[in-house]
Design a protein around this motif. Structure first.
Motif, short mmCIF file in Angstrom:
data_model
loop_
_atom_site.label_atom_id
_atom_site.label_comp_id
_atom_site.label_asym_id
_atom_site.label_seq_id
_atom_site.Cartn_x
_atom_site.Cartn_y
_atom_site.Cartn_z
N GLN A 187 -6.62 9.97 0.75
CA GLN A 187 -6.32 8.20 1.16
C GLN A 187 -5.88 7.64 -0.36
N GLY A 189 -2.25 7.48 -0.91
CA GLY A 189 -1.47 7.54 0.09
C GLY A 189 -0.62 5.79 0.34
N GLN A 190 -2.53 5.05 -0.28
CA GLN A 190 -2.62 4.09 0.29
C GLN A 190 -1.79 3.72 -0.52
N ILE A 249 0.52 4.81 -2.55
CA ILE A 249 2.25 4.30 -2.68
C ILE A 249 2.82 3.98 -1.77
N GLU A 250 2.17 3.78 -0.42
CA GLU A 250 2.72 2.69 0.36
C GLU A 250 2.79 1.22 0.21
N ALA A 251 1.64 0.90 -0.69
CA ALA A 251 1.37 -0.42 -1.02
C ALA A 251 2.68 -1.19 -2.10
N VAL A 271 5.62 0.68 -2.62
CA VAL A 271 6.73 1.06 -1.88
C VAL A 271 6.58 -0.57 -0.81
N GLN A 272 6.11 -1.14 -0.25
CA GLN A 272 6.37 -2.69 0.22
C GLN A 272 6.46 -3.46 -1.55
N SER A 323 9.80 -2.62 -1.82
CA SER A 323 10.95 -2.60 -1.34
C SER A 323 11.37 -1.47 -0.56
N TYR A 324 10.91 -0.39 -1.35
CA TYR A 324 11.73 1.02 -1.34
C TYR A 324 12.38 1.13 -0.02
N VAL A 354 1.96 4.32 -9.06
CA VAL A 354 1.34 4.40 -8.27
C VAL A 354 0.05 3.68 -9.18
N LYS A 380 -1.36 1.37 -9.18
CA LYS A 380 -1.82 0.76 -7.64
C LYS A 380 -3.34 1.38 -7.59
#
Length: 169
Positions: free
Chosen positions: A123, A126-127, A129-131, A133-134, A137-138, A160, A163
């Motif tokens: 989990q 995933g969080q 990677i999402e952070a 990416v945001q 701006s990927y 990552v 993060k």
């Protein structure tokens, strides 16, 4: 002619900026590396090593004894009786079996701990990677294992990992 050059230069500048804006921002990530370079993974490794230190020391001791047996057999083979050689061979085989049992136990324990760690961190991964990416701006993030070649400038693995460490605090 001068006006024509200026118009062509402006057109090239405008078209190149449009082209640059239409290029996707790509990131490449090595998921395993990102996860196992974290502070939590290092703590897991230290904990596992300390818990199984006795087995690792036993394995090293057996390895040393096996080396001594082999060296003795090579050194003294010409002066040893058949019974002595058989006994040395038997001792060597026994040490190898013991080493294999310990090594398998250590490997199984390590594999089990790694799987538990992966499940516990899924989990958060995933969080993270999402952070990333945001924040970056990927448009596309690819798994490094699925890419035959990439320039290291696309690698977001360290971001990552950082993060993940941040989320764990």
């Amino acid at each position: 002619m001068k006006k024509m050059m200026i118009l062509v230069a402006m057109w090239l500048l405008a078209s190149s900026s449009v082209w640059a804006q239409s290029q996707p921002v790509i990131g490449i990530i090595n998921l395993e590396q990102a996860l196992f370079n974290t502070d939590a993974a290092r703590a897991l490794e230290e904990n596992t090593r300390s818990q199984f230190r006795t087995d690792e020391e036993r394995l090293e001791r057996l390895n040393g004894e096996l080396r001594e047996i082999i060296e003795r057999a090579q050194r003294d083979e010409s002066i040893m009786s058949e019974d002595e050689l058989r006994q040395l061979n038997s001792d060597a085989e026994e040490k190898q079996v013991q080493m294999q049992v310990i090594a398998e136990r250590l490997q199984n324990a390590w594999n089990q701990r790694q799987q538990q760690f992966i499940e516990s961190q899924r989990q958060f991964l995933g969080q993270a990677i999402e952070a990333v990416v945001q924040e970056g701006s990927y448009d596309i993030v690819l798994n490094a294992e699925a890419v035959a070649y990439f320039n290291n400038s696309f690698d977001i693995t360290a971001l990552v990992t950082a993060k993940l460490n941040e989320l764990a605090r």
